[in-house]
Design a protein around this motif. Structure first.
Motif, PDB file in Angstrom:
ATOM      1  N   UNK A   1       0.853  -1.243   0.073  1.00 59.56           N
ATOM      2  CA  UNK A   1       0.079  -0.028  -0.032  1.00 59.56           C
ATOM      3  C   UNK A   1       0.885   1.190   0.084  1.00 59.56           C
ATOM      4  N   UNK A   2       1.801   1.028   0.798  1.00 61.83           N
ATOM      5  CA  UNK A   2       2.693   2.292   1.026  1.00 61.83           C
ATOM      6  C   UNK A   2       3.531   2.758  -0.331  1.00 61.83           C
ATOM      7  N   UNK A   3       4.150   1.670  -0.854  1.00 62.42           N
ATOM      8  CA  UNK A   3       4.829   1.727  -1.992  1.00 62.42           C
ATOM      9  C   UNK A   3       3.874   2.273  -3.147  1.00 62.42           C
ATOM     10  N   UNK A   4       2.873   1.533  -3.272  1.00 61.03           N
ATOM     11  CA  UNK A   4       2.092   2.340  -4.399  1.00 61.03           C
ATOM     12  C   UNK A   4       1.589   3.652  -4.218  1.00 61.03           C
ATOM     13  N   UNK A   5       1.352   3.837  -2.859  1.00 58.26           N
ATOM     14  CA  UNK A   5       0.855   5.605  -2.625  1.00 58.26           C
ATOM     15  C   UNK A   5       2.166   6.214  -2.908  1.00 58.26           C
ATOM     16  N   UNK A   6       3.335   5.713  -2.679  1.00 59.95           N
ATOM     17  CA  UNK A   6       4.373   6.756  -2.593  1.00 59.95           C
ATOM     18  C   UNK A   6       4.492   6.952  -4.269  1.00 59.95           C
ATOM     19  N   UNK A   7       4.548   5.715  -5.172  1.00 61.81           N
ATOM     20  CA  UNK A   7       4.864   5.856  -6.683  1.00 61.81           C
ATOM     21  C   UNK A   7       3.867   6.997  -7.130  1.00 61.81           C
ATOM     22  N   UNK A   8       2.616   7.016  -6.658  1.00 63.02           N
ATOM     23  CA  UNK A   8       1.514   7.919  -7.156  1.00 63.02           C
ATOM     24  C   UNK A   8       1.972   9.244  -6.934  1.00 63.02           C
ATOM     25  N   UNK A   9       2.393   9.578  -5.491  1.00 66.78           N
ATOM     26  CA  UNK A   9       2.897  10.429  -5.101  1.00 66.78           C
ATOM     27  C   UNK A   9       4.090  11.542  -5.919  1.00 66.78           C
ATOM     28  N   UNK A  10       5.116  10.550  -5.963  1.00 66.43           N
ATOM     29  CA  UNK A  10       6.133  10.835  -6.651  1.00 66.43           C
ATOM     30  C   UNK A  10       5.651  11.390  -8.158  1.00 66.43           C
ATOM     31  N   UNK A  11       4.972  10.417  -8.869  1.00 72.31           N
ATOM     32  CA  UNK A  11       4.421  10.573 -10.156  1.00 72.31           C
ATOM     33  C   UNK A  11       3.532  12.176 -10.273  1.00 72.31           C
ATOM     34  N   UNK A  12       2.864  12.597  -9.163  1.00 71.14           N
ATOM     35  CA  UNK A  12       2.469  13.702  -9.250  1.00 71.14           C
ATOM     36  C   UNK A  12       3.536  14.773  -9.201  1.00 71.14           C
ATOM     37  N   UNK A  13       4.220  14.638  -8.422  1.00 72.50           N
ATOM     38  CA  UNK A  13       5.451  15.725  -8.249  1.00 72.50           C
ATOM     39  C   UNK A  13       6.271  15.834  -9.617  1.00 72.50           C
TER      40      UNK A  13
ATOM     41  N   UNK B   1       0.234   8.738 -15.586  1.00 73.31           N
ATOM     42  CA  UNK B   1       0.837   7.442 -16.273  1.00 73.31           C
ATOM     43  C   UNK B   1       1.274   6.511 -15.240  1.00 73.31           C
ATOM     44  N   UNK B   2       2.098   6.993 -14.131  1.00 71.79           N
ATOM     45  CA  UNK B   2       2.425   6.082 -13.176  1.00 71.79           C
ATOM     46  C   UNK B   2       1.326   5.330 -12.630  1.00 71.79           C
ATOM     47  N   UNK B   3       0.408   5.969 -12.223  1.00 72.06           N
ATOM     48  CA  UNK B   3      -0.946   5.228 -11.705  1.00 72.06           C
ATOM     49  C   UNK B   3      -1.326   4.179 -12.580  1.00 72.06           C
ATOM     50  N   UNK B   4      -1.283   4.566 -13.856  1.00 72.66           N
ATOM     51  CA  UNK B   4      -1.731   3.334 -14.748  1.00 72.66           C
ATOM     52  C   UNK B   4      -0.720   2.402 -14.740  1.00 72.66           C
ATOM     53  N   UNK B   5       0.452   2.539 -14.713  1.00 74.11           N
ATOM     54  CA  UNK B   5       1.726   1.826 -14.564  1.00 74.11           C
ATOM     55  C   UNK B   5       1.185   0.583 -13.417  1.00 74.11           C
ATOM     56  N   UNK B   6       1.213   1.485 -12.016  1.00 71.30           N
ATOM     57  CA  UNK B   6       1.151   0.764 -10.949  1.00 71.30           C
ATOM     58  C   UNK B   6      -0.111  -0.207 -11.156  1.00 71.30           C
ATOM     59  N   UNK B   7      -1.204   0.348 -11.587  1.00 72.85           N
ATOM     60  CA  UNK B   7      -2.124  -0.479 -11.761  1.00 72.85           C
ATOM     61  C   UNK B   7      -2.320  -1.780 -12.518  1.00 72.85           C
TER      62      UNK B   7
END
Lengths: 110, 575
Positions: free
Chosen positions: A65-77, A83-89
C-alpha cells in the motif's frame, strides 16, 4: 475465517458510514486499494500453498500500500502521476491475475 | 487364505480410521513425555509413528523396496487430501498397492514374490484386499523414506487432515485386519491391523526384495528402524491400546506377548495365507521365522509387526530382536519427534490465533472499508476535486470544445426553425388564397351553393308561347347586368348550360322546367331589376307573349342548386 469476516465487516462499515475521503487522500486511495487487493490474493495463495505467514502478510500488505501510494505521489510531483498510476495498476493487476490463477489451480486443479 | 485376508480388510477399513487416530493420540501420549499434548499433537505423532514403522519394515525388507515406496507415499499423500476419508483410503490403497506390488515383484522375483503378487491381484478384485496390500506397501515405503519428511510436512502444514490421512493410510494396511480378527483383541486388533498392514507390506517387500540383504539392513537399520518402527508401531499399538503401547516401553515385553500371540498365530496364518510373499519369505528364509520369533519375544513392537505380518514376523525378527531394545529408544525418539511436531503445530495454531491473525483481520477489514469507500465516492461524486491539474485542463478543454459544438448546433437549429416557420406562413397564406379562389370559382362555375343580395324573377306564360331562346336571352341579360350566380327552375346555370325545347315546354340542361319560370340571380339588385325592365328586354318579351315578368329585389337570395364538377378532359394547367 477471521479475514473473511473482517472483509465483510469492513465493506459493511464503509457502506454504512460513507465517510468523506479527505482531499489529500483521494488520489491515493484507489491505488492503495488495488495494492491491498494484490496482497490479499497473495495471502490466499500462500494459504493454499500452506506457506502462509501472518507476519509476511502484514508486512507485504502495508508495504504494498505504501509503495503504491508513494509511486503515485512521486508521479504527481514529477508531472507523470496519471501515467505512473496506470503503470502501478497494470503491474498490480498482472500480479493479481497470477495469484488468482494459482488459487484457481489449487481450488479446481485446472 | 486370500479370503480371510480379503474378508478381514473391509471391516478394518471402517475401524481403521478411528483406531489409528486414537492410537495416534496414545502415541502422542507417549511422545507426550517429550510433548504432552492435545489431540492435534497426538494426530501428528501418530503420523510420524505410522511412518516410522513403515520405514522400519521397508528397510528390513530391501533397499529397493524402500526406494520404490517413497513415490507411492507421495501419491497416496496427495490423493488423501483431496478425497474424503473412506474413499480416499481405498484410492490410496490401490495406488499404493500398485507401488508396493511393483516393489515386491522387482525385489522379490521369487516364487514367494509371485504368490505375494497374486494376493495383491486378488485383493485388487476386492477393494479391501487391495487396499490392504496397498496400505502395507505404502505405509512401509512411505514411512521409511518419507517418514521424517512427512512428520515435518505435517508439522509445517497445519493440515489437520494429514493426521487423518496418515491414519487412513496406515489403516489401509488392511492386511493386518485379518490378524486383528484372529486375535479378536478388540480394537487393538483393529489398530494392530494398520500396523499389521504396514508390517505385512514390509514383510512382503522385504521378502520380495532380498532377504539376505534385508537382514543386514534390518540389523543396521534395525536399530534405527526398529526404534522408529517400534515407535510407530507402538503408536499404532497405542491405538490398539493393547500391545501397541506396551510395545513401546517395558510394556513391550508383556504386550509383546499379547501382540505376538495374536499376530503370531494370526500372522503366521494370515501372513502365509494373505501374503504369498510373506509365506514365501518365511519358507525361504527360516531367518524370517526366527526373526519373527525374536521380534515377538524381544519386542512387543516387533511382535506386533511379526504378528501382523506373516512376513512381517520374519522382518520383525530381523529388525526385531536387535531392534526391540533399540525400538525403545527409537520410540522415544519418535515420540520426541512427534511431540516436537505437535508442538510445532500448536505453535502454528497459536500463531494463527495470535495478534498477528488479528492484525491480518484488521488489515483485510481496512481493505474492505477502503474498497467500499472508494467505490462509493467514485460513484457519488465526479471526483473533480481529486483530479490532477492536467486532467482538469483536459476536462476543461473537452468542455469548451463541447460548448462550441453545442453553440453551433443551437445556431443551426434556430435558423432551421425560422425557415420552417416562414415557410409555414406562406404556405398557409397560399392555402387560404387558394381556398378563396376555389370558392369564387366554385360560385362562378356553379359547384358551390351561394347566397347574397339579388333578384327573384318570375315569368308567367299562360299560352306557352315563350321559347328556349327567350330564357337564354334572359340569362344572358342577367349576366350582362353582373349576376354572379343564376338558377333557372331547379337548375344551376353554368358555362355549358343548354336551353332546349321539350315536349312539355323548355328543358334546361335536359331538365324540364315548368311555368311559371322562376329565375334566381345574385348580384346588385337594382342593376339586375333595371336590366330586366329595359325596353325590348325580358319584361317586354313576356308581355308580348301574353305573360308577365315580375322582378323582386331581395337582400338575401339563396341558390342551392349545384352543378356537377367535371374535370377537364383535354385541358391541363400550364405551369
Amino acid at each position: 475465517m477471521i479475514p473473511a469476516l473482517a472483509l465483510v465487516a469492513g465493506v459493511a462499515l464503509g457502506l454504512v458510514f460513507e465517510p468523506v475521503v479527505p482531499l489529500w487522500l483521494q488520489p491515493y486511495l484507489p491505488i492503495a486499494v488495488v495494492a491491498a487487493l494484490d496482497a490479499m490474493f497473495g495471502g490466499i495463495r500462500a494459504r493454499l500453498d500452506g506457506i502462509f505467514d501472518a507476519k509476511v502478510f502484514v508486512v507485504s500488505f502495508v508495504s504494498n500500500v505504501l509503495v503504491a501510494a508513494l509511486i503515485v505521489f512521486l508521479g504527481d510531483k514529477l508531472g507523470v502521476g496519471a501515467q505512473l498510476s496506470t503503470g502501478v495498476v497494470v503491474v498490480l493487476g498482472i500480479r493479481i491475475f497470477g495469484n488468482a490463477a494459482a488459487i484457481r489451480r489449487h481450488l479446481f486443479r485446472a | 487364505m486370500s479370503r480371510d485376508v480379503e474378508s478381514h480388510p473391509r471391516p478394518e477399513d471402517e475401524t481403521r480410521d478411528r483406531p489409528e487416530t486414537t492410537s495416534l493420540s496414545e502415541a502422542a501420549g507417549r511422545g507426550a513425555t517429550a510433548a504432552p499434548e492435545s489431540s492435534s499433537a497426538a494426530a501428528e505423532t501418530t503420523h510420524s509413528a505410522s511412518a516410522g514403522p513403515a520405514v522400519g519394515v521397508g528397510e528390513s525388507g530391501a533397499g529397493s523396496a524402500v526406494w520404490a515406496a517413497p513415490e507411492p507415499a507421495g501419491e497416496s499423500w496427495a490423493p488423501s487430501r483431496d478425497e474424503s476419508e473412506g474413499e480416499s483410503a481405498v484410492g490410496r490403497a490401490e495406488e499404493s498397492g500398485v507401488g508396493p506390488a511393483g516393489g515386491v515383484v522387482e525385489s522379490g522375483v521369487r516364487s514367494e514374490v509371485g504368490s505375494a503378487v497374486e494376493p495383491g491381484g486378488e485383493s485388487g478384485d476386492e477393494t479391501g484386499g487391495e487396499s490392504a496390500v496397498g496400505p502395507a506397501e505404502q505405509s512401509l515405503p512411505g514411512p521409511a523414506t518419507a517418514r521424517g519428511a512427512q512428520a515435518e510436512w505435517e508439522d509445517e502444514d497445519e493440515w489437520e487432515d494429514e493426521a487423518e490421512w496418515e491414519g487412513r493410510e496406515f489403516g489401509g494396511g488392511g492386511l493386518l485386519p485379518p490378524v486383528a480378527a484372529h486375535h479378536a483383541d478388540l480394537r487393538s486388533a483393529a489398530l494392530s491391523a494398520p500396523t499389521a498392514l504396514g508390517g505385512t507390506a514390509p514383510a512382503g517387500v522385504g521378502s520380495a526384495g532380498s532377504w539376505s540383504a534385508a537382514p543386514g539392513r534390518s540389523d543396521e537399520d534395525g536399530l534405527d528402524r526398529a526404534g522408529e518402527g517400534g515407535g510407530d508401531r507402538v503408536g499404532e499399538g497405542g491405538e490398539g491400546g493393547e500391545g501397541g503401547q506396551g510395545g513401546q516401553g517395558g510394556d513391550r515385553g508383556d504386550r509383546g506377548d499379547s501382540g505376538e500371540r495374536v499376530d503370531a498365530g494370526d500372522v503366521g496364518d494370515s501372513g502365509e495365507r494373505v501374503d504369498a510373499g510373506e509365506a514365501g519369505e518365511r519358507g525361504e528364509t527360516d531367518e524370517g521365522g526366527e526373526r519373527g520369533g525374536h521380534g515377538g519375544e524381544g519386542d512387543g513392537a516387533v511382535d506386533l509387526r511379526g504378528d501382523v505380518e506373516g512376513g512381517g514376523a520374519g522382518r520383525g525378527a530381523a529388525g526385531g530382536g536387535g531392534d526391540a531394545s533399540d525400538g525403545g529408544g527409537a520410540d522415544e525418539a519418535d515420540g520426541a519427534e512427534a511431540g516436537e511436531s505437535g508442538a510445532g503445530r500448536r505453535r502454528v495454531l497459536r500463531w494463527s490465533r495470535s495478534p498477528a491473525a488479528i492484525l491480518v483481520g484488521v488489515l483485510i477489514g481496512l481493505l474492505g472499508f477502503g474498497l467500499a469507500v472508494q467505490v462509493r465516492s467514485n460513484t457519488s461524486t465526479s471526483g473533480l476535486p481529486a483530479a490532477r491539474q492536467e486532467d482538469l485542463v483536459r476536462i476543461l478543454d473537452d468542455l469548451s470544445s463541447r460548448e462550441d459544438r453545442l453553440r453551433r448546433q443551437i445556431a443551426e437549429l434556430e435558423a432551421a426553425r425560422a425557415r420552417l416557420s416562414s415557410a409555414g406562413d406562406t404556405s398557409s397564406t397560399a392555402l387560404q388564397e387558394a381556398r378563396t379562389r376555389s370558392e369564387a370559382l366554385g360560385i362562378l362555375a356553379g359547384t358551390v351553393a351561394a347566397r347574397g343580395p339579388g333578384v327573384v324573377l318570375t315569368i308567367t306564360d299562360p299560352d306557352h308561347r315563350l321559347a328556349a331562346e327567350d330564357l337564354l336571352d334572359t340569362v344572358e341579360e342577367l349576366r350582362a347586368a353582373g349576376a354572379e350566380a343564376i338558377q333557372v327552375g331547379g337548375v344551376r346555370i353554368g358555362l355549358d348550360s343548354s336551353f332546349t325545347a321539350a315536349d312539355t315546354g323548355i328543358a334546361v340542361d335536359g331538365v324540364a322546367v315548368t311555368v311559371p319560370y322562376t329565375i334566381l340571380a345574385i348580384g346588385d339588385p337594382p342593376t339586375l331589376a333595371t336590366a330586366m325592365g329595359i325596353p325590348g328586354g325580358v319584361a317586354d318579351t313576356a308581355k308580348r307573349a301574353g305573360g308577365e315578368a315580375r322582378t323582386e329585389e331581395r337582400q338575401q337570395v339563396v341558390i342551392h342548386a349545384l352543378r356537377p364538377v367535371k374535370s377537364p378532359h383535354y385541358s391541363r394547367p400550364t405551369n
